[in-house]
Write an enzyme that holds these catalytic residues in place. Structure first.
Site, mmCIF file in Angstrom:
data_model
loop_
_atom_site.group_PDB
_atom_site.id
_atom_site.type_symbol
_atom_site.label_atom_id
_atom_site.label_comp_id
_atom_site.label_asym_id
_atom_site.label_seq_id
_atom_site.Cartn_x
_atom_site.Cartn_y
_atom_site.Cartn_z
ATOM 1 N N CYS B 43 0.816 -1.216 0.000
ATOM 2 C CA CYS B 43 0.000 0.000 0.000
ATOM 3 C C CYS B 43 0.845 1.259 0.000
ATOM 4 O O CYS B 43 0.358 2.349 -0.284
ATOM 5 C CB CYS B 43 -0.915 0.023 1.220
ATOM 6 N N ASN B 269 -11.882 -25.889 2.303
ATOM 7 C CA ASN B 269 -12.630 -27.139 2.465
ATOM 8 C C ASN B 269 -11.727 -28.306 2.865
ATOM 9 O O ASN B 269 -12.203 -29.418 3.067
ATOM 10 C CB ASN B 269 -13.421 -27.468 1.185
ATOM 11 N N ASN B 272 -6.472 -29.081 6.590
ATOM 12 C CA ASN B 272 -5.105 -28.599 6.802
ATOM 13 C C ASN B 272 -4.634 -27.611 5.731
ATOM 14 O O ASN B 272 -3.451 -27.388 5.575
ATOM 15 C CB ASN B 272 -4.122 -29.780 6.891
ATOM 16 N N TYR B 274 -5.206 -23.707 4.554
ATOM 17 C CA TYR B 274 -5.733 -22.398 4.932
ATOM 18 C C TYR B 274 -5.490 -21.406 3.799
ATOM 19 O O TYR B 274 -4.660 -21.642 2.927
ATOM 20 C CB TYR B 274 -5.018 -21.894 6.192
ATOM 21 N N GLY B 277 -5.365 -13.354 2.708
ATOM 22 C CA GLY B 277 -4.976 -12.270 1.803
ATOM 23 C C GLY B 277 -6.008 -11.928 0.751
ATOM 24 O O GLY B 277 -7.194 -12.248 0.871
ATOM 25 N N HIS B 300 -3.808 -9.238 7.733
ATOM 26 C CA HIS B 300 -3.062 -9.310 8.988
ATOM 27 C C HIS B 300 -3.840 -10.054 10.064
ATOM 28 O O HIS B 300 -3.285 -10.834 10.822
ATOM 29 C CB HIS B 300 -2.692 -7.898 9.457
ATOM 30 N N LYS B 428 -22.027 17.801 20.707
ATOM 31 C CA LYS B 428 -22.728 16.706 20.012
ATOM 32 C C LYS B 428 -21.944 16.475 18.729
ATOM 33 O O LYS B 428 -22.020 17.249 17.774
ATOM 34 C CB LYS B 428 -24.159 17.091 19.663
#
Lengths: 447, 447
Positions: B43, B269, B272, B274, B277, B300, B428
């Site tokens: 970024c 699915n 083990n 994952y 990102g 993150h 306010k």
């Protein structure tokens, strides 16, 4: 037609009147204000001296005339001297005409506000002022202009003292700040506040710590240290006391310090007597403990609650306060919320200290922020937070206020999905990181 | 010793590796990254072109060498070509040596990221670039310096396009922005985004709306409007697609758009396997609806969740996303969160529009903020928020994110005790007033 009397026409009183009229076009509303003015922006007063509020009249939100157009009767220079809760009357003194009369109410709203403390050495000193009202502002400005003031003494290093010092510096006036202890700005943890004296000195302010004014003779003030200082103008900002002496013969309940006790509906111990503003004791939002917070947010919120109560919507309640507060001090932002440091001992807790840049660290203008949380060991509740820095402090304290209000814990801060882009934050924001630190600490404690 | 393979070493992959190592000093971690670099601040890339990130290397958070010191093996220029979930292997291509091998894992973490879209007219155009990696940054900088670039064309008026335009302007390069529709910055409501084109023009950017590049010949680009423009450098920022083609022969579930579907543990699915990102599909935090948010915060957070899952703390979960986002565009801040405008039709809702100064209105430098909320009629849930202004927008969107996360409604915003002092807010606050407006609206609807 029910008759509402409001004692005091500044922030709390005027806001309640306006809100009540908004909800109920018919209810009979009368304000008695002991001073000359109503409904001015108290917190903005110092900034007119410094020039950030260009026109004095910008500070005035409403006048007796503008209220009259909304059918709200305002009597200025009218001091309420007593309340007879049994007879539903207040005793009013018409100051300019030196007469006293009784006025009847169905609902009474007490918004007497606070009075600035003054030290004996400044009694009857013509160039000594406080800045608590628009009248005071006018006096101070006139004194500066008429006397060609180039030097001034500010007494007190609390928030009024610091705001005054900053605004006088902005006006080009050379300031001496006299503070009775070593610890300026007591709302902030002592070990976090060292930069304040450094900044005062960097701004050319002559700082006299552990000193009080003992005597003033002509334009010279003698300090308790023996030192004599030039004092052609003195502005004292050494705290406030609730202006509730007029209640002493009533049976309206006040606490030991004279603050009026109210419940979550803004009600005193009398069903039809409410209180709002600086002079009330309410309770903390996050722990069961009484507190008095003489700040505008609570006054505005309570004005809304009371006006709804009176007009029949009993569902609206006051949630208590965190005392969220902030001051700008030159380039610095200083914010705290929650328990005072002195109250923390009653709660087993640990401390999270965290320093991180306010935006992505690789950005050339990123600046450090320091967050300190005091976290209850039992459940991770955030008891107190302090945040200091030079940019983005207000964001962090407001996020904390929103988070704590809905029961968020310190650990839970890791989960707040902040808006990330390099000019605003890191992907793991300052508060996210505080959350991760709290998780680690909590895990260790539970092992 | 369990063996973890991570596909992709930029934000999600590198952060997961670092976090996993932090939790577990012994686990075996290998990263395969197809590109040259790992762990750089994606970024921040545009801001180095504009000069706000002074040194390119400040953008690099970790290198293969620094990871090796922490016993994390990094293989750059290694592209994972396929996954055999049955055999727990990935097929890896060593690009520089043009060889292929299989590598075995116990846990696989997919962080392939996204690829920038490119338009056919820019294929094989030597001066056409995207800015999606540190390699791209180096190419663009070299082109600017070697060719003495003084003019550039930015294609696309989304967030990359706007950030590029701003940073090129900051660098003193004359920019032409080509955008295919009339509606720049699609994340923002169209009727709120008019100022963007005005600001582009005020900054000297030549804005070509309803136009696309049809052909590039030498340093001249021809638009679909027939116009020819000077194009010695072209940077395209027209969106991204998930880089998940390598999964097409696996049975790892992806959605219609190719995003990898994960649950609240970051799991695909396969037990083990994952994913983290830009390339994942997760779900909204506040409504039950899938979403893909290619932003760093979620990467993150998911890195933390996955590393805890793998190292055995199954209690840590991913809460879904609000998609809280912000961009700075010259003096403007533009932030949104929640559902996209196009998704709102599925939810009966009303709109609260509110404009208020970012600080006390009497302060000379107070500036307007515009907040728009889309609020569910049923329960006052905030479905979407947009905030624009020139100061204090990030504060309001972050408070909204914290508030929504813990179930706060639009009406409830009235109760957030913000830090008030004239330089920061009104008593306010902007969000309090939005809350009061929501209460009024809700009361009317319920009558």
């Amino acid at each position: 037609m029910p008759k509402v009397i409001i004692v005091g026409g500044v922030a709390g009183g005027a806001t309640t009147a306006a809100q009540l009229r908004r909800i109920d076009p018919d209810i009979d509303i009368t304000i008695y204000e002991m001073g000359r003015d109503i409904s001015y922006g108290n917190c903005g007063l110092p900034y007119h001296i410094g020039g950030e509020v260009a026109e004095r009249d910008q500070l005035i939100a409403a006048t007796p005339e503008s209220f009259l157009e909304r059918d709200i009767i305002v009597n200025t220079h009218h001091e309420v001297m007593g309340v007879d809760a049994g007879r539903n009357t207040v005793q009013v003194k018409d100051i300019l005409n030196d007469r006293t009369f009784d006025a009847e109410y169905d609902h009474l709203i007490l918004s007497p506000g606070s009075a600035p403390r003054i030290i004996p050495a400044l009694f009857d000193v013509p160039q000594a002022f406080v800045l608590h009202s628009l009248e005071h502002l006018d006096e101070i400005k006139a004194h500066i202009e008429n006397e060609g003031i180039e030097r001034a003494v500010v007494v007190g290093g609390g928030y009024i003292g610091l705001e005054m010092a900053e605004n006088l510096v902005h006006r080009g006036i050379k300031v001496t700040l006299v503070h009775r202890s070593e610890e300026v700005y007591p709302p902030l943890e002592r070990d976090m506040s060292g930069f304040i004296v450094d900044e005062l000195k960097a701004q050319g302010v002559d700082v006299k710590l552990n000193a009080e004014i003992m005597e003033v003779d002509g334009d010279t003030a003698t300090l308790t240290t023996g030192e004599e200082i030039d004092a052609p103008m003195i502005i004292a900002g050494i705290g406030i006391t609730p202006r509730t002496d007029f209640l002493k013969d009533s049976d309206i309940a006040t606490n030991d310090l004279g603050y009026i006790c109210v419940d979550q509906y803004g009600r005193t111990n009398h069903e039809n007597i409410y209180a709002v503003g600086d002079a009330i004791e309410t309770s903390y939002q996050h722990v069961d403990r009484p507190v008095n917070v003489a700040l505008a947010w609570g006054a505005h919120r309570m004005a809304y609650v009371i006006s709804n109560q009176i007009s029949g919507d009993r569902s609206v309640q006051f949630e208590g306060l965190l005392g969220t507060n902030i001051i700008r001090f030159f380039d610095h932002d200083i914010a705290t919320l929650g328990l005072e440091v002195s109250e923390l001992d009653d709660y087993p807790h640990f401390v999270i200290d965290h320093k991180q840049k306010n935006k992505a660290g690789y950005m050339a203008d990123s600046l450090p922020i320091h967050v300190r949380l005091h976290v209850a060991q039992e459940d991770g509740k955030i008891l107190r937070a302090a945040v200091v820095g030079t940019e983005g402090v207000d964001k962090r304290i407001d996020v904390l206020a929103a988070h704590i209000r809905l029961g968020g814990t310190a650990m839970d801060l890791a989960n707040i999905e902040v808006a990330y882009s390099p000019p605003y934050s890191s992907p793991k924001s300052v508060l996210n990181m505080v959350g991760y630190k709290a998780i680690e600490k909590m895990n260790k404690l539970q092992k």
